[in-house]
Design an enzyme around this catalytic site. Sequence first.
Site, PDB file in Angstrom:
ATOM      1  N   LYS A 178       0.868  -1.181   0.000  1.00  0.00           N
ATOM      2  CA  LYS A 178       0.000   0.000   0.000  1.00  0.00           C
ATOM      3  C   LYS A 178       0.903   1.229   0.000  1.00  0.00           C
ATOM      4  O   LYS A 178       1.686   1.436   0.927  1.00  0.00           O
ATOM      5  CB  LYS A 178      -0.896  -0.010   1.235  1.00  0.00           C
ATOM      6  N   LYS A 231      -2.118  -1.547  -3.805  1.00  0.00           N
ATOM      7  CA  LYS A 231      -2.996  -0.375  -3.731  1.00  0.00           C
ATOM      8  C   LYS A 231      -2.180   0.908  -3.807  1.00  0.00           C
ATOM      9  O   LYS A 231      -1.196   1.003  -3.097  1.00  0.00           O
ATOM     10  CB  LYS A 231      -3.750  -0.445  -2.404  1.00  0.00           C
TER      11      LYS A 231
END
Length: 310
Positions: A178, A231
């Site tokens: 992320k 992400k």
Amino acid sequence: MLEETILLPAHLIYPLFLVEGKIKADEIKSLPGIFRLNLDDISKEIEECLKVGVSTFVIFPVVAEKHKDKKATYSYSPKNFYLNAIRVLKKRFPQVILMSDVAMDPYSSDGHDGLVVNGEINNDLTLPILGRMAVAQAEAGIDIIGPSDMMDGRIGFIRNELDKQKFTDVSIMSYTAKYASAYYGPFRDALDSAPKSGDKKTYQMNPANKYEALREAVLDEQEGADMLMVKPALCYLDVIHLLKENSTLPIAAYNVSGEFAMLKAASANGWLNYEQAMPEQLLSIKRAGADIILTYFAKDFGRLFKKLNS
Ligand code: PBG
């Protein structure tokens, strides 16, 4: 016959924002078409999605300021409206799969994913809080725990806590790679969860780094993750591909709020054709190697898919 990549509504996870009580549906300005919904409105939204083949949802709580504190204690409180809503939804819709978000930020008065001690995030003191949050979510009926906090060692810690409480069949989709991204802006508007000071760069990844994602993936695998996530998605298609080529675990990608907002804004201005550009975005993420896509486009894609295939 020769098409290499197939994208179905069943591959998508639809994010939903839940509010407390009976507050009326209110549209998130920077996420056109996406609303903060109360329990009954979320139930209607789920019903509509089921009709077009979308049956997995990640639910985020919109937490009032009065419930927030430094240690995010409301996240596992028996009075937590989110946990109680999950119980109701699992009863109403036994066929749906529900995923959670594990991180302190919606519940933290500091707006950070981890515990702030003397102006810094304390990784190890955050782990027990995340563990309690995950167990409370599993007790409420969550099927997939989604740690999005990026603390080191949290997958192993959470797995262990879940197993101790006999939640051995609750799975974990780790937010493995992320990145500290500007594309989360509309999401933070939706939850009013932006950090009160500083940024998330001491725990989210540097957008310049690709091989670090591989190191994160190895650790998450060893710690017991069932699925790995990258992400955001569109700026990180190379990272999705890298993880897919190097892991046998299912790979998910989060097509985040800013990616959705960009396309919505361009289509609203007539600069892009929504019904063409939207499936192309999703297909490119799938082609890069994502087995599963978390996306605000899920319901629209389901509808389009049904229209084109009926
Ligand atoms: C919170 C969390 C964020 C998102 C999902 N979980 C925001 C952040 O890390 O600040 C972003 C999702 C999106 O932008 O669509 N831990």
